[in-house]
Design a protein around this motif. Structure first.
Motif, PDB file in Angstrom:
ATOM      1  N   THR A   4     -41.464  95.294  -5.853  1.00 37.78           N
ATOM      2  CA  THR A   4     -41.111  94.625  -4.600  1.00 37.78           C
ATOM      3  C   THR A   4     -40.244  95.526  -3.736  1.00 37.78           C
ATOM      4  OG1 THR A   4     -41.255  92.458  -5.639  1.00 37.78           O
ATOM      5  CG2 THR A   4     -39.977  92.601  -3.618  1.00 37.78           C
ATOM      6  N   ASP A  23     -45.168  84.071  -4.451  1.00 35.10           N
ATOM      7  CA  ASP A  23     -46.533  84.431  -4.826  1.00 35.10           C
ATOM      8  C   ASP A  23     -47.458  83.254  -4.532  1.00 35.10           C
ATOM      9  OD1 ASP A  23     -48.909  85.243  -5.993  1.00 35.10           O
ATOM     10  OD2 ASP A  23     -47.945  86.021  -7.799  1.00 35.10           O
ATOM     11  N   ARG A  25     -50.905  83.745  -4.266  1.00 36.54           N
ATOM     12  CA  ARG A  25     -52.259  84.235  -4.540  1.00 36.54           C
ATOM     13  C   ARG A  25     -53.154  83.197  -5.184  1.00 36.54           C
ATOM     14  NH1 ARG A  25     -50.882  89.529  -7.743  1.00 36.54           N
ATOM     15  NH2 ARG A  25     -49.242  88.114  -8.434  1.00 36.54           N
ATOM     16  N   GLN A  51     -43.969  87.706   0.694  1.00 35.88           N
ATOM     17  CA  GLN A  51     -45.097  86.865   0.310  1.00 35.88           C
ATOM     18  C   GLN A  51     -46.191  87.731  -0.298  1.00 35.88           C
ATOM     19  OE1 GLN A  51     -48.472  85.898   2.613  1.00 35.88           O
ATOM     20  NE2 GLN A  51     -47.942  83.724   2.696  1.00 35.88           N
ATOM     21  N   ARG A  52     -46.592  87.400  -1.507  1.00 36.95           N
ATOM     22  CA  ARG A  52     -47.709  88.066  -2.187  1.00 36.95           C
ATOM     23  C   ARG A  52     -48.930  87.173  -2.043  1.00 36.95           C
ATOM     24  NH1 ARG A  52     -46.054  89.505  -8.075  1.00 36.95           N
ATOM     25  NH2 ARG A  52     -47.999  90.661  -7.900  1.00 36.95           N
ATOM     26  N   ASN A  53     -50.010  87.737  -1.513  1.00 36.46           N
ATOM     27  CA  ASN A  53     -51.197  86.950  -1.210  1.00 36.46           C
ATOM     28  C   ASN A  53     -52.436  87.746  -1.601  1.00 36.46           C
ATOM     29  OD1 ASN A  53     -52.936  85.023  -0.028  1.00 36.46           O
ATOM     30  ND2 ASN A  53     -51.589  84.739   1.736  1.00 36.46           N
ATOM     31  N   GLU A  79     -53.645  93.393  -3.707  1.00 32.93           N
ATOM     32  CA  GLU A  79     -53.023  92.249  -3.058  1.00 32.93           C
ATOM     33  C   GLU A  79     -52.568  92.621  -1.652  1.00 32.93           C
ATOM     34  OE1 GLU A  79     -49.281  90.898  -4.721  1.00 32.93           O
ATOM     35  OE2 GLU A  79     -48.855  92.915  -5.408  1.00 32.93           O
ATOM     36  N   VAL A  81     -49.259  92.080   0.857  1.00 32.17           N
ATOM     37  CA  VAL A  81     -47.845  91.710   0.840  1.00 32.17           C
ATOM     38  C   VAL A  81     -47.359  91.615   2.280  1.00 32.17           C
ATOM     39  CG1 VAL A  81     -45.527  92.357   0.098  1.00 32.17           C
ATOM     40  CG2 VAL A  81     -47.495  92.854  -1.376  1.00 32.17           C
TER      41      VAL A  81
END
Length: 87
Positions: A4, A23, A25, A51-53, A79, A81
């Protein structure tokens, strides 16, 4: 995934503020948008939200702009971010 800190360091987000990771996802639309906005409302203003998507949250961007947040999105190998902070 990169750490991160390494991801946030690639953005213009303030480096001296606390960070929180969200997260989303595993969530289907529109839950990532809703969850992110709810979390931002709960966080202290100085906190940077990471935000992790699994996709670019394009519908989130105008809502962040309307609420006075800055943001940067990085598309990584596995991913997406988005780093969000108060200006």
């Amino acid at each position: 995934m990169q750490s991160t800190d390494a991801v946030v360091d690639r953005t213009d987000a303030p480096s001296d503020r606390p960070r929180e990771v969200l997260d989303v996802r595993s969530l289907g639309p529109p839950e990532p948008l809703k969850t992110t906005l709810e979390r931002l409302a709960e966080l202290p203003e100085e906190t940077v939200l990471v935000q992790r998507n699994d996709r670019v949250p394009q519908f989130l961007f105008p809502k962040l702009d309307d609420r006075g947040y800055a943001r940067e999105t990085l598309e990584l190998d596995d991913e997406v971010v988005t780093v969000i902070w108060r200006t």
